[in-house]
Scaffold this motif. Sequence first.
Motif, PDB file in Angstrom:
ATOM      1  N   ARG A 104       0.778  -1.197   0.161  1.00  0.00           N
ATOM      2  CA  ARG A 104       0.008  -0.055   0.020  1.00  0.00           C
ATOM      3  C   ARG A 104       1.005   1.005  -0.117  1.00  0.00           C
ATOM      4  O   ARG A 104       1.712   1.436   0.939  1.00  0.00           O
ATOM      5  CB  ARG A 104      -0.861   0.000   1.081  1.00  0.00           C
ATOM      6  CG  ARG A 104      -1.923  -1.348   1.192  1.00  0.00           C
ATOM      7  CD  ARG A 104      -2.939  -1.148   2.514  1.00  0.00           C
ATOM      8  NE  ARG A 104      -1.800  -1.679   3.535  1.00  0.00           N
ATOM      9  CZ  ARG A 104      -2.468  -1.951   4.847  1.00  0.00           C
ATOM     10  NH1 ARG A 104      -3.489  -1.768   5.070  1.00  0.00           N
ATOM     11  NH2 ARG A 104      -1.482  -2.083   5.582  1.00  0.00           N
ATOM     12  N   GLU A 105       0.799   2.259  -0.818  1.00  0.00           N
ATOM     13  CA  GLU A 105       1.408   3.073  -1.249  1.00  0.00           C
ATOM     14  C   GLU A 105       0.866   4.479  -0.545  1.00  0.00           C
ATOM     15  O   GLU A 105      -0.407   4.937  -0.716  1.00  0.00           O
ATOM     16  CB  GLU A 105       1.745   3.448  -2.700  1.00  0.00           C
ATOM     17  CG  GLU A 105       2.689   4.625  -2.963  1.00  0.00           C
ATOM     18  CD  GLU A 105       3.194   4.699  -4.488  1.00  0.00           C
ATOM     19  OE1 GLU A 105       3.671   5.707  -4.912  1.00  0.00           O
ATOM     20  OE2 GLU A 105       2.811   3.866  -5.076  1.00  0.00           O
ATOM     21  N   SER A 106       1.646   5.341   0.039  1.00  0.00           N
ATOM     22  CA  SER A 106       1.202   6.741   0.689  1.00  0.00           C
ATOM     23  C   SER A 106       0.751   7.666  -0.650  1.00  0.00           C
ATOM     24  O   SER A 106       1.395   7.204  -1.469  1.00  0.00           O
ATOM     25  CB  SER A 106       2.098   7.042   1.551  1.00  0.00           C
ATOM     26  OG  SER A 106       3.191   7.728   0.887  1.00  0.00           O
ATOM     27  N   SER A 107       0.297   8.734  -0.017  1.00  0.00           N
ATOM     28  CA  SER A 107       0.288  10.015  -0.990  1.00  0.00           C
ATOM     29  C   SER A 107       1.709  10.477  -1.109  1.00  0.00           C
ATOM     30  O   SER A 107       2.608  10.154  -0.465  1.00  0.00           O
ATOM     31  CB  SER A 107      -0.748  11.144  -0.504  1.00  0.00           C
ATOM     32  OG  SER A 107      -0.320  11.318   0.927  1.00  0.00           O
ATOM     33  N   ARG A 108       1.770  11.370  -2.238  1.00  0.00           N
ATOM     34  CA  ARG A 108       3.129  11.834  -2.511  1.00  0.00           C
ATOM     35  C   ARG A 108       3.502  13.079  -1.745  1.00  0.00           C
ATOM     36  O   ARG A 108       2.643  13.757  -1.261  1.00  0.00           O
ATOM     37  CB  ARG A 108       3.418  12.041  -3.993  1.00  0.00           C
ATOM     38  CG  ARG A 108       3.299  10.897  -4.740  1.00  0.00           C
ATOM     39  CD  ARG A 108       3.233  11.147  -6.377  1.00  0.00           C
ATOM     40  NE  ARG A 108       3.234   9.851  -6.915  1.00  0.00           N
ATOM     41  CZ  ARG A 108       3.067  10.021  -8.556  1.00  0.00           C
ATOM     42  NH1 ARG A 108       3.211  10.987  -9.015  1.00  0.00           N
ATOM     43  NH2 ARG A 108       3.184   8.843  -9.109  1.00  0.00           N
ATOM     44  N   SER A 109       4.736  13.087  -1.339  1.00  0.00           N
ATOM     45  CA  SER A 109       5.214  14.281  -0.844  1.00  0.00           C
ATOM     46  C   SER A 109       5.190  15.479  -1.480  1.00  0.00           C
ATOM     47  O   SER A 109       4.645  15.452  -2.481  1.00  0.00           O
ATOM     48  CB  SER A 109       6.901  14.110  -0.436  1.00  0.00           C
ATOM     49  OG  SER A 109       7.672  13.993  -1.306  1.00  0.00           O
ATOM     50  N   SER A 110       5.471  16.478  -0.894  1.00  0.00           N
ATOM     51  CA  SER A 110       5.543  17.983  -1.440  1.00  0.00           C
ATOM     52  C   SER A 110       6.717  17.662  -2.583  1.00  0.00           C
ATOM     53  O   SER A 110       7.627  17.124  -2.298  1.00  0.00           O
ATOM     54  CB  SER A 110       5.813  19.026  -0.600  1.00  0.00           C
ATOM     55  OG  SER A 110       4.694  19.300   0.460  1.00  0.00           O
ATOM     56  N   GLU A 111       6.530  18.709  -3.513  1.00  0.00           N
ATOM     57  CA  GLU A 111       7.763  18.613  -4.578  1.00  0.00           C
ATOM     58  C   GLU A 111       9.122  19.304  -4.052  1.00  0.00           C
ATOM     59  O   GLU A 111       8.469  20.488  -3.528  1.00  0.00           O
ATOM     60  CB  GLU A 111       7.093  19.393  -5.911  1.00  0.00           C
ATOM     61  CG  GLU A 111       8.017  19.241  -6.983  1.00  0.00           C
ATOM     62  CD  GLU A 111       7.311  20.032  -8.104  1.00  0.00           C
ATOM     63  OE1 GLU A 111       6.913  19.010  -9.003  1.00  0.00           O
ATOM     64  OE2 GLU A 111       7.244  21.201  -8.314  1.00  0.00           O
ATOM     65  N   VAL A 112      10.091  18.802  -4.235  1.00  0.00           N
ATOM     66  CA  VAL A 112      11.468  19.598  -4.096  1.00  0.00           C
ATOM     67  C   VAL A 112      12.067  19.524  -5.431  1.00  0.00           C
ATOM     68  O   VAL A 112      11.641  19.031  -6.405  1.00  0.00           O
ATOM     69  CB  VAL A 112      12.172  18.832  -3.001  1.00  0.00           C
ATOM     70  CG1 VAL A 112      11.549  18.835  -1.713  1.00  0.00           C
ATOM     71  CG2 VAL A 112      12.540  17.173  -3.212  1.00  0.00           C
ATOM     72  N   THR A 113      13.112  20.310  -5.559  1.00  0.00           N
ATOM     73  CA  THR A 113      13.717  20.798  -6.768  1.00  0.00           C
ATOM     74  C   THR A 113      15.297  20.479  -6.285  1.00  0.00           C
ATOM     75  O   THR A 113      15.464  20.930  -5.454  1.00  0.00           O
ATOM     76  CB  THR A 113      13.605  22.239  -7.010  1.00  0.00           C
ATOM     77  OG1 THR A 113      12.216  22.494  -7.116  1.00  0.00           O
ATOM     78  CG2 THR A 113      14.396  22.502  -8.446  1.00  0.00           C
ATOM     79  N   LYS A 114      15.753  19.626  -7.296  1.00  0.00           N
ATOM     80  CA  LYS A 114      17.274  19.552  -6.911  1.00  0.00           C
ATOM     81  C   LYS A 114      18.038  19.667  -8.351  1.00  0.00           C
ATOM     82  O   LYS A 114      17.486  19.679  -9.524  1.00  0.00           O
ATOM     83  CB  LYS A 114      17.599  18.082  -6.895  1.00  0.00           C
ATOM     84  CG  LYS A 114      16.752  17.629  -5.497  1.00  0.00           C
ATOM     85  CD  LYS A 114      17.670  17.925  -4.209  1.00  0.00           C
ATOM     86  CE  LYS A 114      17.255  17.753  -3.035  1.00  0.00           C
ATOM     87  NZ  LYS A 114      17.940  18.404  -1.897  1.00  0.00           N
ATOM     88  N   ILE A 115      19.208  20.176  -8.162  1.00  0.00           N
ATOM     89  CA  ILE A 115      20.047  20.217  -9.503  1.00  0.00           C
ATOM     90  C   ILE A 115      21.039  19.043  -9.679  1.00  0.00           C
ATOM     91  O   ILE A 115      21.843  19.043  -8.775  1.00  0.00           O
ATOM     92  CB  ILE A 115      20.731  21.659  -9.673  1.00  0.00           C
ATOM     93  CG1 ILE A 115      19.390  22.847  -9.502  1.00  0.00           C
ATOM     94  CG2 ILE A 115      21.580  22.082 -10.853  1.00  0.00           C
ATOM     95  CD1 ILE A 115      19.926  24.072  -9.449  1.00  0.00           C
ATOM     96  N   VAL A 116      21.161  18.636 -10.866  1.00  0.00           N
ATOM     97  CA  VAL A 116      22.404  17.670 -11.164  1.00  0.00           C
ATOM     98  C   VAL A 116      23.355  18.667 -12.262  1.00  0.00           C
ATOM     99  O   VAL A 116      22.903  18.892 -13.144  1.00  0.00           O
ATOM    100  CB  VAL A 116      21.801  16.469 -11.953  1.00  0.00           C
ATOM    101  CG1 VAL A 116      22.850  15.602 -12.454  1.00  0.00           C
ATOM    102  CG2 VAL A 116      20.832  15.870 -11.013  1.00  0.00           C
ATOM    103  N   GLN A 117      24.712  18.465 -11.825  1.00  0.00           N
ATOM    104  CA  GLN A 117      25.629  19.196 -12.423  1.00  0.00           C
ATOM    105  C   GLN A 117      26.802  18.470 -12.952  1.00  0.00           C
ATOM    106  O   GLN A 117      26.792  17.369 -12.563  1.00  0.00           O
ATOM    107  CB  GLN A 117      26.174  20.310 -11.553  1.00  0.00           C
ATOM    108  CG  GLN A 117      25.269  21.177 -10.890  1.00  0.00           C
ATOM    109  CD  GLN A 117      26.186  22.147 -10.139  1.00  0.00           C
ATOM    110  OE1 GLN A 117      26.946  21.874  -9.207  1.00  0.00           O
ATOM    111  NE2 GLN A 117      25.515  23.487  -9.998  1.00  0.00           N
TER     112      GLN A 117
END
Length: 117
Positions: A104-117
């Motif tokens: 059983r899967e939960s609802s999704r978290s808030s969105e976060v932003t990450k940068i791949v360099q």
Amino acid sequence: YAQGNSDPGSSGSTGGSTGGSTGGGSTTTTGNLNLRWNAPSARSDGSALSLSEIGGYKIYYGTSRGNYSGSYDETNGAATSTTVHNLPSGTYYLVMSTYDTSGRESSRSSEVTKIVQ
């Protein structure tokens, strides 16, 4: 459904970059997303959730807000960090969910932003 502090990046960081190349002599830069989170201690309904009941975590990511074309499944329910390897450089938007040992899967978290360099 598991719910809690599973927020990909609540204490996470982006990974270092590594070089890669594709055919034709062109070079594509790739890197990693290093993610950390706190394991949830309660389900969506507020009932207790023990660490042994967590089956794993799903990380959904993409290069535009709200559009998660990629996913990664961390199957270790005791994990509080993971790395998604070899992503092309750029800005990524991520959400995360927790699933229990029954799938059983939960609802999704808030969105976060990450940068791949």
